[in-house]
Write an enzyme that holds these catalytic residues in place. Structure first.
Site, short mmCIF file in Angstrom:
data_model
loop_
_atom_site.label_atom_id
_atom_site.label_comp_id
_atom_site.label_asym_id
_atom_site.label_seq_id
_atom_site.Cartn_x
_atom_site.Cartn_y
_atom_site.Cartn_z
N TRP A 46 -2.56 4.10 8.34
CA TRP A 46 -1.44 5.05 8.41
C TRP A 46 -0.55 4.96 7.18
O TRP A 46 -0.03 5.97 6.70
CB TRP A 46 -0.64 4.82 9.70
CG TRP A 46 -1.51 4.93 10.91
CD1 TRP A 46 -1.86 3.94 11.77
CD2 TRP A 46 -2.22 6.10 11.34
NE1 TRP A 46 -2.72 4.41 12.72
CE2 TRP A 46 -2.96 5.73 12.49
CE3 TRP A 46 -2.29 7.42 10.88
CZ2 TRP A 46 -3.77 6.65 13.18
CZ3 TRP A 46 -3.10 8.33 11.56
CH2 TRP A 46 -3.82 7.95 12.70
N LYS A 49 3.59 6.18 21.36
CA LYS A 49 3.09 4.81 21.50
C LYS A 49 4.01 3.92 22.32
O LYS A 49 3.56 2.92 22.87
CB LYS A 49 2.85 4.19 20.12
CG LYS A 49 1.78 4.91 19.31
CD LYS A 49 1.57 4.25 17.97
CE LYS A 49 0.59 5.01 17.11
NZ LYS A 49 -0.75 5.10 17.68
N ASP A 105 8.09 3.50 8.88
CA ASP A 105 7.39 4.12 9.99
C ASP A 105 7.33 3.07 11.09
O ASP A 105 6.65 2.05 10.96
CB ASP A 105 5.98 4.53 9.53
CG ASP A 105 5.11 5.06 10.66
OD1 ASP A 105 5.55 5.06 11.83
OD2 ASP A 105 3.96 5.46 10.38
#
Length: 368
Positions: free
Chosen positions: A103, A195, A171
């Site tokens: 990511w 999540k 992030d």
């Protein structure tokens, strides 16, 4: 169903049962209005109030100062990966990216389209099994971007680095509200909610006032963070239901005792599972011990015990063995294989204990 099901999915993932029940009820009748939340105008007072309350919950739980704005958007982090450099990285400016996983690399790739994005570290050659803290930082970077927790590889920044110049951007998708962070240390904190704090469909971006409006480019209206700040998240129809699920999840966390209380439980759950892996003869964790995540725990078979030509069949057997006990979604990410247990906020200690017992029993079966 004979066994209680524990969902170890990395995302979308387990949510508090209380939040799910309240969200389910709202689909039929939202706040005794006689109207489903799915059918109610986003400009109605009940929805506006719900958005304001959700923002307030976030501010209270995370300690977000008043000089930060909060933006709720759809599109996932895959959209934010381009929106963030579009809004914060000028064409001739530099940004540093710590490449600690897939990511982080996706964010880095998008940033390179807007300015001079540089890799401050890159542990791809080590399958991202550790975090390189010896960052190569630029003297004049606009910001330093880090991925707080690496869902696939199970590593986590336990101490955030400081940028040499500019501000820190993080992030926090997979450890959102799982542990306490000092928001004031960051210029931007963002993440997908699916999540840990909601269902799929909404992202949260927390932006320090004064950082926007400094790039010399025309930004499309919908991709300009200032558009959504000025419109109080109502410029277009927002992801109302996903924000409501977040609202209920944050309320659950607030009632639980807040981030301090849940962090204590999360660390206890992680310690329980890592201890089982460290003492196992059949299973072994893959992340460097000093960088282990408290949210995502990847593990594989011990190669000294399970032969390579037997591993695939035995993996299928283990997953079926676990599923029969109600332990689901334990298959590792397709890019790395093996197994992965995601033990987010709503995963109870009992679920982790059930997994530990399962690992032990399967080991006895393998070793005879």
């Amino acid at each position: 169903m004979a066994n209680k099901v524990y969902n170890f999915s990395a995302g979308p993932s387990v949510l508090p049962e209380q939040a799910l029940k309240e969200a389910s009820a709202a689909c039929i009748d939202f706040e005794n209005s006689g109207i489903s939340i799915l059918s109610m105008s986003h400009r109605s007072k009940p929805i506006e109030n719900m958005f304001a309350q959700t923002e307030q919950y976030l501010r209270e739980l995370m300690g977000i100062p008043e000089d930060y704005d909060i933006v709720f958007l759809g599109g996932g982090c895959s959209l934010l990966f381009c929106m963030l450099p579009m809004n914060f990285l000028d064409q001739n400016a530099t940004a540093d990216y710590a490449l600690t996983g897939v990511w982080a690399n996706k964010a880095y790739k998008e940033a390179k389209q807007f300015g001079n994005a540089l890799a401050a570290c890159d542990t791809k050659s080590e399958t991202y099994s550790r975090i390189d803290k010896n960052l190569k930082l630029s003297d004049n970077a606009s910001y330093l971007h880090v991925t707080a927790n690496n869902t696939i590889y199970g590593t986590e920044w336990h101490n955030f680095p400081k940028p040499k110049s500019g501000f820190l951007m993080a992030d926090v998708s997979s450890d959102f509200l799982a542990r306490k962070i000092n928001v004031s240390d960051f210029g931007v904190v963002y993440g997908g909610a699916q999540k840990n704090i909601s269902c799929a469909g909404v992202t949260v971006t927390i932006i320090k006032k004064g950082l926007l409006g400094k790039v010399n480019r025309t930004i499309p209206t919908m991709l300009n963070f200032q558009t959504h700040i000025d419109a109080a998240n109502m410029f277009n129809t927002p992801p109302v239901f996903a924000v409501y699920v977040m609202n209920r999840t944050l309320k659950w966390l607030k009632d639980f005792g807040g981030v301090d209380a849940i962090e204590k439980v999360n660390r206890s759950k992680a310690a329980l599972l890592y201890s089982a892996l460290d003492n196992s003869k059949v299973f072994v964790g893959t992340a460097a011990k000093e960088d282990r995540s408290i949210m995502n725990v990847p593990f594989v078979f011990n190669k000294d015990v399970v032969a390579a030509d037997k591993a695939d069949d035995l993996a299928k057997e283990f997953l079926e063995f676990a599923k029969a006990r109600g332990l689901q979604q334990l298959k590792g990410h397709r890019s790395v294989g093996g197994f992965r247990a995601s033990i987010y906020n709503a995963m109870p200690v009992e679920g982790v204990q059930a997994l530990v017992d399962c690992l032990g029993d399967f080991e006895k079966k393998v070793l005879g």
